[in-house]
Design an enzyme around this catalytic site. Structure first.
Site, PDB file in Angstrom:
ATOM      1  N   LEU A  14       0.838  -1.201   0.000  1.00 16.14           N
ATOM      2  CA  LEU A  14       0.000   0.000   0.000  1.00 16.14           C
ATOM      3  C   LEU A  14       0.874   1.253   0.000  1.00 16.14           C
ATOM      4  O   LEU A  14       0.936   1.998   0.968  1.00 16.14           O
ATOM      5  CB  LEU A  14      -0.950  -0.006   1.208  1.00 16.14           C
ATOM      6  CG  LEU A  14      -2.078  -1.009   1.167  1.00 16.14           C
ATOM      7  CD1 LEU A  14      -2.947  -0.912   2.417  1.00 16.14           C
ATOM      8  CD2 LEU A  14      -2.944  -0.831  -0.068  1.00 16.14           C
ATOM      9  N   HIS A  15       1.571   1.473  -1.112  1.00 20.00           N
ATOM     10  CA  HIS A  15       2.318   2.716  -1.289  1.00 20.00           C
ATOM     11  C   HIS A  15       1.333   3.781  -1.754  1.00 20.00           C
ATOM     12  O   HIS A  15       0.119   3.562  -1.753  1.00 20.00           O
ATOM     13  CB  HIS A  15       3.495   2.525  -2.252  1.00 20.00           C
ATOM     14  CG  HIS A  15       3.098   2.149  -3.648  1.00 20.00           C
ATOM     15  ND1 HIS A  15       2.867   3.079  -4.622  1.00 20.00           N
ATOM     16  CD2 HIS A  15       2.866   0.939  -4.210  1.00 20.00           C
ATOM     17  CE1 HIS A  15       2.517   2.469  -5.747  1.00 20.00           C
ATOM     18  NE2 HIS A  15       2.511   1.159  -5.515  1.00 20.00           N
ATOM     19  N   ALA A  16       1.794   4.939  -2.144  1.00 26.09           N
ATOM     20  CA  ALA A  16       0.929   6.104  -2.376  1.00 26.09           C
ATOM     21  C   ALA A  16      -0.281   5.846  -3.278  1.00 26.09           C
ATOM     22  O   ALA A  16      -1.405   6.150  -2.890  1.00 26.09           O
ATOM     23  CB  ALA A  16       1.757   7.264  -2.930  1.00 26.09           C
TER      24      ALA A  16
END
Length: 90
Positions: A14-16
């Protein structure tokens, strides 16, 4: 109140970008949604909260839903995570 554990499967976790998609999906529901990881419980409708958990590929998160559309939210958001949060699963 209902909850389910799901495993994050997309390549970078769950990166940007996927975190943004996740929060957008979560805010579409009326119920409150909590995301838990490593004994931390935070608001799943807050981008900063979701990013601060440092969720990587293979991480198991617990999602807790409480409110009028909790069952629909559980199915929708858990499927969204399992399907890669809007990204290709590799």
């Amino acid at each position: 109140m209902v909850s389910r554990a799901v495993t994050v499967r997309n390549k970078l976790g769950l990166h940007a970008r996927p975190a943004t998609y996740f929060v957008q999906k979560a805010t579409a529901y009326k119920c409150s949604i909590v995301i838990e990881k490593d004994q931390r419980s935070l608001n799943a409708k807050s981008l900063l909260s979701v990013l601060s958990l440092g969720v990587i590929k293979g991480s198991e998160i617990n999602l807790i839903f409480d409110g009028p559309d909790e069952e629909v939210a559980l199915e929708g958001l858990c499927k969204f995570v399992e399907d890669g949060c809007g990204e290709v699963i590799v």
